[in-house]
Structure formats: C-alpha cells, structure tokens
Design a protein around this motif. Sequence first.
Motif, PDB file in Angstrom:
ATOM      1  N   UNK A 292       0.830  -1.200   0.000  1.00  0.00           N
ATOM      2  CA  UNK A 292       0.000   0.000   0.000  1.00  0.00           C
ATOM      3  C   UNK A 292       0.865   1.252   0.000  1.00  0.00           C
ATOM      4  N   UNK A 293       1.971   1.217   0.717  1.00  0.00           N
ATOM      5  CA  UNK A 293       2.896   2.349   0.676  1.00  0.00           C
ATOM      6  C   UNK A 293       3.471   2.519  -0.726  1.00  0.00           C
ATOM      7  N   UNK A 294       3.752   1.403  -1.395  1.00  0.00           N
ATOM      8  CA  UNK A 294       4.290   1.471  -2.755  1.00  0.00           C
ATOM      9  C   UNK A 294       3.276   2.085  -3.716  1.00  0.00           C
ATOM     10  N   UNK A 295       2.009   1.742  -3.545  1.00  0.00           N
ATOM     11  CA  UNK A 295       0.967   2.264  -4.450  1.00  0.00           C
ATOM     12  C   UNK A 295       0.811   3.779  -4.320  1.00  0.00           C
ATOM     13  N   UNK A 296       1.082   4.305  -3.152  1.00  0.00           N
ATOM     14  CA  UNK A 296       0.859   5.735  -2.905  1.00  0.00           C
ATOM     15  C   UNK A 296       2.154   6.538  -2.809  1.00  0.00           C
ATOM     16  N   UNK A 297       3.309   5.896  -3.001  1.00  0.00           N
ATOM     17  CA  UNK A 297       4.591   6.602  -2.879  1.00  0.00           C
ATOM     18  C   UNK A 297       4.756   7.601  -4.017  1.00  0.00           C
ATOM     19  N   UNK A 298       5.276   8.779  -3.690  1.00  0.00           N
ATOM     20  CA  UNK A 298       5.603   9.742  -4.740  1.00  0.00           C
ATOM     21  C   UNK A 298       7.087   9.718  -5.090  1.00  0.00           C
ATOM     22  N   UNK A 299       7.892   9.029  -4.255  1.00  0.00           N
ATOM     23  CA  UNK A 299       9.307   8.818  -4.566  1.00  0.00           C
ATOM     24  C   UNK A 299       9.702   7.435  -4.071  1.00  0.00           C
ATOM     25  N   UNK A 300      10.189   6.601  -4.974  1.00  0.00           N
ATOM     26  CA  UNK A 300      10.680   5.265  -4.632  1.00  0.00           C
ATOM     27  C   UNK A 300      12.202   5.307  -4.679  1.00  0.00           C
ATOM     28  N   UNK A 301      12.823   5.031  -3.544  1.00  0.00           N
ATOM     29  CA  UNK A 301      14.288   5.067  -3.439  1.00  0.00           C
ATOM     30  C   UNK A 301      14.776   3.626  -3.479  1.00  0.00           C
ATOM     31  N   UNK A 302      15.175   3.185  -4.651  1.00  0.00           N
ATOM     32  CA  UNK A 302      15.681   1.824  -4.786  1.00  0.00           C
ATOM     33  C   UNK A 302      17.141   1.770  -4.385  1.00  0.00           C
ATOM     34  N   UNK A 303      17.471   0.880  -3.471  1.00  0.00           N
ATOM     35  CA  UNK A 303      18.860   0.726  -3.026  1.00  0.00           C
ATOM     36  C   UNK A 303      19.320  -0.689  -3.357  1.00  0.00           C
ATOM     37  N   UNK A 304      20.165  -0.822  -4.357  1.00  0.00           N
ATOM     38  CA  UNK A 304      20.705  -2.120  -4.718  1.00  0.00           C
ATOM     39  C   UNK A 304      19.667  -3.108  -5.216  1.00  0.00           C
ATOM     40  N   UNK A 305      18.654  -2.629  -5.939  1.00  0.00           N
ATOM     41  CA  UNK A 305      17.625  -3.527  -6.462  1.00  0.00           C
ATOM     42  C   UNK A 305      17.614  -3.510  -7.983  1.00  0.00           C
ATOM     43  N   UNK A 306      17.211  -4.644  -8.554  1.00  0.00           N
ATOM     44  CA  UNK A 306      17.100  -4.770 -10.011  1.00  0.00           C
ATOM     45  C   UNK A 306      15.672  -4.506 -10.493  1.00  0.00           C
ATOM     46  N   UNK A 307      14.733  -4.290  -9.573  1.00  0.00           N
ATOM     47  CA  UNK A 307      13.337  -4.049  -9.929  1.00  0.00           C
ATOM     48  C   UNK A 307      12.777  -5.178 -10.791  1.00  0.00           C
ATOM     49  N   UNK A 308      12.832  -6.404 -10.277  1.00  0.00           N
ATOM     50  CA  UNK A 308      12.261  -7.524 -11.019  1.00  0.00           C
ATOM     51  C   UNK A 308      10.738  -7.420 -11.041  1.00  0.00           C
ATOM     52  N   UNK A 309      10.106  -8.275 -11.840  1.00  0.00           N
ATOM     53  CA  UNK A 309       8.655  -8.220 -11.978  1.00  0.00           C
ATOM     54  C   UNK A 309       7.939  -8.540 -10.671  1.00  0.00           C
ATOM     55  N   UNK A 310       8.543  -9.361  -9.812  1.00  0.00           N
ATOM     56  CA  UNK A 310       7.922  -9.619  -8.512  1.00  0.00           C
ATOM     57  C   UNK A 310       7.927  -8.355  -7.649  1.00  0.00           C
ATOM     58  N   UNK A 311       8.985  -7.564  -7.742  1.00  0.00           N
ATOM     59  CA  UNK A 311       9.077  -6.340  -6.953  1.00  0.00           C
ATOM     60  C   UNK A 311       8.106  -5.278  -7.443  1.00  0.00           C
ATOM     61  N   UNK A 312       7.969  -5.140  -8.744  1.00  0.00           N
ATOM     62  CA  UNK A 312       7.114  -4.083  -9.310  1.00  0.00           C
ATOM     63  C   UNK A 312       5.692  -4.565  -9.566  1.00  0.00           C
ATOM     64  N   UNK A 313       5.371  -5.808  -9.183  1.00  0.00           N
ATOM     65  CA  UNK A 313       4.065  -6.393  -9.525  1.00  0.00           C
ATOM     66  C   UNK A 313       3.825  -6.255 -11.024  1.00  0.00           C
TER      67      UNK A 313
END
Length: 627
Positions: A292-313
């Motif tokens: 829910x925080x991800x859905x409403x975040x206005x800034x996503x600070x990725x630290x050492x992530x590849x942003x896979x499909x599981x992470x980004x839904x």
Amino acid sequence: MTSTTRLTVAQALVRFLSAQYTERDGVRQRLIGATWGIFGHGNVAGIGQALIEYGDEMPYHQGRNEQAMVHAAVGYARQSGRLSTHAVTTSIGPGATNLVTGAALATVNHLPVLLLPGDIFATRPADPVLQQLEVAYAGDVSVNDCLRPVSKYFDRITRPEALIPSALNAMRVLTDPVETGAVTLALPQDVQAEAYDWPDDLFAERTWVVRRPGADPTELAEAVRAIRSARRPLVVAGGGVHHSRAEEALAEFAETTRIPVASTQAGKGSLRFDHPQDVGGVGHTGTATADELARTADLVIGVGTRYTDFTTASGTLFADEGVRFLNLNIAPFDGHKLSGMPLIADARSGLEELTQALEVHEHRVADSYVTEYTEDKDRWEHRVDACYEADEPDVRPTQPQVLGALDAIVDESDVIINAAGSLPGDLHKLWRARSRDQYHLEYGYSCMGYEIPAAIGVKMAAPDRPVWALVGDGTYLMMPTEIVTAVQEGIAIKVLLVQNHGYASIGGLSEETGAERFGTAYRYRADDGTFTGAPLPVDLAANAASLGMRVLRAKTVRDLREALAEARAADTPTCVYVETETADTVSGPPPAQAWWDVPVAETATRASAVKARELYERHVSTRRRHL
C-alpha cells in the motif's frame, strides 16, 4: 633474468588460485577458499592431479552433482559477502553442461563462482573424443560454449601461456562488484597436463581490492532535492544492501529521515523485522503494509535492487500519478531503470553520503506518515501471529504453522535458506528476519534443488551457526544428492522437509490462470488419464535416511516443535520431515497483495480459462511504463 618454475597448466592454475586474496574495509581474505570436483577423463589427470600435488595449498571437496557443487560455492560466496568463493572442476561432456544452471543462478544473482570444466583436446589427436559434440561448421566449438551466455567472463585456454592473462582477467571479474558472477575457464584436457616454464611472479600473493565508489556530487545533490521534496517516499532495499554490507548505513538513513523501508526477496533482513522503519517485503509476495505504501509513494528510493517483476508487480504496483524513482546502485545498468534518477555508488557509501546531506537540512518525513505506516505494520504483524498460531497442537500443521514453529526456536544466529515453490511467498510475507544474513532466499533464478547444497556452502562459511535448508517435496526430489556430501564431511546442516505431494505454488498459479492445476500434483493417474488419483506412497524421510542423514518425523504441531528443537541442537546433519496440506489445497498465508503477470490463454473453451482471461485483462489495463 626472471626466475621460472616448470609446472603443468593445471598445477600452475591451482598454485595461482591459492595465492589470490580480496580486501575491503581493511579486511583481507582468500578469494578461492576451496575447489569442488567430480572427476572424469577430462580433468582427472590435469586438475585432479594438481589438487593432489598441492593439496596443502588448495582444499578439495567431493560433490555428487555438478550443478549442486556450483550451488554450494554460491552459498559460500553469498555468506562470505562475495569476498570469497569456491572453484568447481568437472570433466568434459555432461559434467560440463551440468554447470550451466548453476552458472546462470550465480550470474543472475551477481554472486562469484569460478568454473573449471575440462574441454576437448586442443591438439585434436583424435576427433571426436569421448563425449565430444561434433559441430560440422566449426572445429573450435564444444559443449562448454553453452556456458558463454551465462558467464560474466569466458575463455578457453588452448595454449599454456594463455593462462596468464586469462587467469588475471578471471580474478578481475570475480572481484568486481558490478560485473561479478560466474567465470568460466575451459581447460582442454591435453593442455591441462602440458608443462610450461612459468614466471615465479605469477604465484606471488596478489590482493584484489573490492572498491566502494562514492556518488557523483551532481547526482547526490539531485537525490537530496528529490528526497526533500517528497511527501511519501519509500525505500526499496534490494540484495545490493547485503552485498555492500550496508545494513547499518541503511538503518541510520531510515532513523534519520523516518522513511519506511520495504525489501525485495534478496533484500529482506536489510533491517531487522522489529526496526521501526521496516515495513516488510514488497511486491507480489510482499506485505499489505509495504504494497500500500508502494501504491501511494511519490518517490521510490531503490537501493541495490534490479526491480524484477515480482518487486514491481509486473509494472502495476507503483501507481501514484507523479511517482519518481531514485536508484542508488553500483551498476549503471540498474541505476537507470524505470527512468529513474541514477545515484551510481556503492550502497553503503551512497547511503552514508545521503544521510550526511539530509542531516544538514534536518529532513524528516511528516509525523502523520510515520503514524500511518506504524499502525499498518502493527495490523500486519497480528495477521502473521494468526497464521503462525496453532490452537490444536495435535493436528497436522499448515505450512505457515511450520514456519511459526521454526520462528519460535531460532535467534539471530540461524540462517534460513530457500529458493523455490510456495515457501518463498510465505517467507517473504511472514518471516521475521532477525539479522542481516538470516534470510537467504535465492529468488533471482528461483532454482529448485538449490537449498541443500547452498546450505552446505553457507555452513562452510559460517561453521558456528545453525543453517536450515527449507525444501518442499518437489524441490527435494530435484537434488537430494548433496546430503551424502554433508554426511561425508560432517557438515551439520538442518533440512526442514515439507511434504505436500506436489508443486503447491505452481498448482495455485495454474488454478488462477485457468490451467486447472494440470500436471502439478504427485498423484496416481485416475481413470480419465489425469493425475488426480491418490497421493503417491513416496517416503522422502526414508530416502533422506538412506543417504545417511538423521531423520526426525513430525506428524503434529507438537511433534514438529519438539523435532525442530532437537534438530537445532544436533551436531550432525539432521532432517525434520513433516507432512502438511496436499498440493490441491491452499497453504494458508494471506493472499498475494499485488499482481504478477503470467499470460493467460487469449482464446479457450473451458470456463476456468475464460474467467481467468477476463481477470487478466483487468490487471493488464493497470500496467504503466515509467517514463
């Protein structure tokens, strides 16, 4: 005049590897801690002989499956913070191709491992030789070329003197925090045994410094402005936090700014579960709080992530219209993902610089935001308690109750290893990570069979810690072979074997996508030809015992609690076997809090597939590209 020593190529390589070291933050350790090997005609007289010749310099471990040896080396490397790893030697042919899956796993997860497969004769005295793949259009191709696309560095040593630059390049890649992964040196069997006069300087100790680059000042200033202007920022901590040993820096950043921290599968444990800013796993297998925080975040600070499909839904999670991404990553490739603002730096260095800059401005998120995620996290923890709780201790446990029983006996010293099946989803949602390296999920490649050999590698790197391999029956049947290795070496891993008679995770996914759990249960064929009969009478506990492992059978929640406590105290390899629900029932945890894209048949006659397609199209319509 340069002094030389006459050795075979294999002998020179073993001596060279034994003299390589890494250093980071003033700590120096050996780069190649040992060599795993299964011998055949392609390496027995070369690397095999060299390991005997220099056994006092290079420890040797005997494996049972080539893929499993790579998994063990990867487990060791991850537990060692990527600063030390193992080499793996095989014969030519199937021994070499068995390395491919393990190599892919290492490279996907950015974990170093050195592969030394034998190769066909460079001089070609007989063509073909045993196990040689003949390629009509190319004489210099062998099955080892299968390792090229899954290796971060590949070379075939066709002349003795070619070993020198190749071996140095191999070490460079293994110790590069951006490029590291599987490194392959293919060794023709005749060249392995060929002698050469090697410069003695080749065998001098060499230290490879693992760097911690800081951020570019311009990028850092832009990052600080972005954070200060955000109302609802969220950190997504990935595996790079662990690789950099940046957990303390992340905690200081979170405490200074009060920004909540969600974690990927690889990043879970970056903060302890009870840290005020930890909000749990994010994405398809994440918590309701983090998603829910991800859905409403206005800034996503990725630290050492590849942003896979599981992470980004699968591109549906970060839904705020104006959401931006700030990506702190040592790899520019990952730093630019999702059209984000790149902050290219080592995770620890970058976090420390961000914290210092934000402290100057006394920047903290609003009290109302802190209250919101704190209360949401508390509600989620009550859901975890409910999943773990077993009101009737004399009944067969659910899978979450199995995790609850384990949760009740571990402390921060335990390491939990898993990779595939329904357990990763349950663990990401429910597990309460107590230390930075307790949660060891291989979910980059999600390779069934990884857990047991990886547990051996982890235990080698951390001999004083309890190490648990959590496996389902499907995973166990893929690769139980290294139980024999654990018994032989006296490596006291603990295997928690969960029997649910099939592929529980894929069974559920099959049902959701209209495939009706086809081919996902371990059952007899029914009269209609489907696998819907009675469960197979497979006794995996007896199998583990036959391989030399001590086995404790648990039929009830009460039995399970007792068996886990006994296994944890054991100083020999021990398996706890428990039967839970069958694969055609749910595992009992909270459902997925975010979508995952698995395409559904666009045309079908069966009602289940038609309904699944309608739901699929609704989800797809919410996907966005962040530009």
